[in-house]
Design a protein around this motif. Structure first.
Motif, PDB file in Angstrom:
ATOM      1  N   GLU A 185      14.294  53.269  10.819  1.00  0.00           N
ATOM      2  CA  GLU A 185      14.758  54.313  11.736  1.00  0.00           C
ATOM      3  C   GLU A 185      14.137  54.168  13.116  1.00  0.00           C
ATOM      4  O   GLU A 185      14.763  54.491  14.125  1.00  0.00           O
ATOM      5  CB  GLU A 185      14.457  55.698  11.164  1.00  0.00           C
ATOM      6  CG  GLU A 185      15.353  56.071  10.012  1.00  0.00           C
ATOM      7  CD  GLU A 185      15.122  57.499   9.539  1.00  0.00           C
ATOM      8  OE1 GLU A 185      14.775  58.355  10.379  1.00  0.00           O
ATOM      9  OE2 GLU A 185      15.290  57.742   8.331  1.00  0.00           O
ATOM     10  N   VAL A 186      12.899  53.688  13.178  1.00  0.00           N
ATOM     11  CA  VAL A 186      12.199  53.546  14.448  1.00  0.00           C
ATOM     12  C   VAL A 186      12.948  52.611  15.411  1.00  0.00           C
ATOM     13  O   VAL A 186      12.846  52.755  16.626  1.00  0.00           O
ATOM     14  CB  VAL A 186      10.742  53.057  14.222  1.00  0.00           C
ATOM     15  CG1 VAL A 186      10.715  51.609  13.757  1.00  0.00           C
ATOM     16  CG2 VAL A 186       9.905  53.241  15.465  1.00  0.00           C
ATOM     17  N   ASP A 187      13.735  51.695  14.873  1.00  0.00           N
ATOM     18  CA  ASP A 187      14.468  50.749  15.718  1.00  0.00           C
ATOM     19  C   ASP A 187      15.636  51.398  16.461  1.00  0.00           C
ATOM     20  O   ASP A 187      16.057  50.900  17.501  1.00  0.00           O
ATOM     21  CB  ASP A 187      15.005  49.588  14.876  1.00  0.00           C
ATOM     22  CG  ASP A 187      13.891  48.728  14.327  1.00  0.00           C
ATOM     23  OD1 ASP A 187      13.084  48.230  15.132  1.00  0.00           O
ATOM     24  OD2 ASP A 187      13.814  48.550  13.098  1.00  0.00           O
TER      25      ASP A 187
ATOM     26  N   PRO B  66       5.331  51.029   8.771  1.00  0.00           N
ATOM     27  CA  PRO B  66       5.914  50.450   7.555  1.00  0.00           C
ATOM     28  C   PRO B  66       7.128  49.570   7.839  1.00  0.00           C
ATOM     29  O   PRO B  66       7.419  48.646   7.080  1.00  0.00           O
ATOM     30  CB  PRO B  66       6.299  51.657   6.715  1.00  0.00           C
ATOM     31  CG  PRO B  66       6.385  52.790   7.674  1.00  0.00           C
ATOM     32  CD  PRO B  66       5.432  52.481   8.791  1.00  0.00           C
ATOM     33  N   ASN B  67       7.841  49.841   8.919  1.00  0.00           N
ATOM     34  CA  ASN B  67       8.995  49.014   9.263  1.00  0.00           C
ATOM     35  C   ASN B  67       9.214  49.048  10.769  1.00  0.00           C
ATOM     36  O   ASN B  67       8.571  49.785  11.486  1.00  0.00           O
ATOM     37  CB  ASN B  67      10.259  49.446   8.503  1.00  0.00           C
ATOM     38  CG  ASN B  67      10.560  50.919   8.663  1.00  0.00           C
ATOM     39  OD1 ASN B  67      10.394  51.486   9.743  1.00  0.00           O
ATOM     40  ND2 ASN B  67      10.992  51.555   7.603  1.00  0.00           N
ATOM     41  N   GLY B  68      10.137  48.224  11.202  1.00  0.00           N
ATOM     42  CA  GLY B  68      10.442  48.048  12.618  1.00  0.00           C
ATOM     43  C   GLY B  68      10.643  46.568  12.867  1.00  0.00           C
ATOM     44  O   GLY B  68       9.912  45.746  12.321  1.00  0.00           O
ATOM     45  N   SER B  69      11.665  46.239  13.658  1.00  0.00           N
ATOM     46  CA  SER B  69      12.041  44.832  13.773  1.00  0.00           C
ATOM     47  C   SER B  69      12.071  44.325  15.213  1.00  0.00           C
ATOM     48  O   SER B  69      13.015  43.672  15.632  1.00  0.00           O
ATOM     49  CB  SER B  69      13.386  44.588  13.102  1.00  0.00           C
ATOM     50  OG  SER B  69      14.408  45.323  13.753  1.00  0.00           O
ATOM     51  N   HIS B  70      11.041  44.585  15.963  1.00  0.00           N
ATOM     52  CA  HIS B  70      10.867  44.076  17.329  1.00  0.00           C
ATOM     53  C   HIS B  70      12.057  44.454  18.215  1.00  0.00           C
ATOM     54  O   HIS B  70      12.739  43.598  18.782  1.00  0.00           O
ATOM     55  CB  HIS B  70      10.649  42.562  17.322  1.00  0.00           C
ATOM     56  CG  HIS B  70       9.833  42.099  18.492  1.00  0.00           C
ATOM     57  ND1 HIS B  70       8.482  42.316  18.584  1.00  0.00           N
ATOM     58  CD2 HIS B  70      10.191  41.452  19.623  1.00  0.00           C
ATOM     59  CE1 HIS B  70       8.040  41.812  19.708  1.00  0.00           C
ATOM     60  NE2 HIS B  70       9.053  41.284  20.376  1.00  0.00           N
ATOM     61  N   THR B  71      12.293  45.745  18.319  1.00  0.00           N
ATOM     62  CA  THR B  71      13.377  46.289  19.132  1.00  0.00           C
ATOM     63  C   THR B  71      12.804  47.185  20.217  1.00  0.00           C
ATOM     64  O   THR B  71      11.626  47.544  20.190  1.00  0.00           O
ATOM     65  CB  THR B  71      14.335  47.128  18.264  1.00  0.00           C
ATOM     66  OG1 THR B  71      13.578  48.207  17.690  1.00  0.00           O
ATOM     67  CG2 THR B  71      14.987  46.293  17.170  1.00  0.00           C
TER      68      THR B  71
END
Length: 95
Positions: free
Chosen positions: A23-25, A68-73
């Motif tokens: 969701e952070v992305d 916990p997550n996030g994909s360099h956005t």
């Protein structure tokens, strides 16, 4: 190499632990996996962890956040900027 020179300096470091889209992305619904961003973020996470370990070994206090997550956005970057301001930069400036 010079991490000990940061003693007394407010330092914030953060990365995603997985590189997985989250969701952070704030990516559009149906965007799918962010393969390139995930790959980059895993490299960033390894480098960030190495820096945090070196800081700890040198006795340098830092703020270290692993999401916990996030994909360099840009969404992940914006979240890190907001958190770094609230936890580290703002307090260091007295605001």
């Amino acid at each position: 190499m010079n991490v000990a020179k940061l003693n007394g300096v407010a330092v914030y470091v953060g990365a995603s632990g997985s590189g997985d889209v989250g969701e952070v992305d704030r990516l559009p619904v149906g965007f799918g996996p962010n393969i390139t961003g995930g790959f980059i973020e895993r490299i960033v996470a390894d480098s960030t962890r190495a820096f945090a370990d070196a800081a700890g070994a040198a006795g340098v206090a830092i703020t270290y956040v692993v999401r916990p997550n996030g994909s360099h956005t840009w969404g992940l970057f914006e979240s890190e900027m907001q958190e770094s301001w609230n936890t580290t930069i703002g307090p260091a400036l007295g605001v």
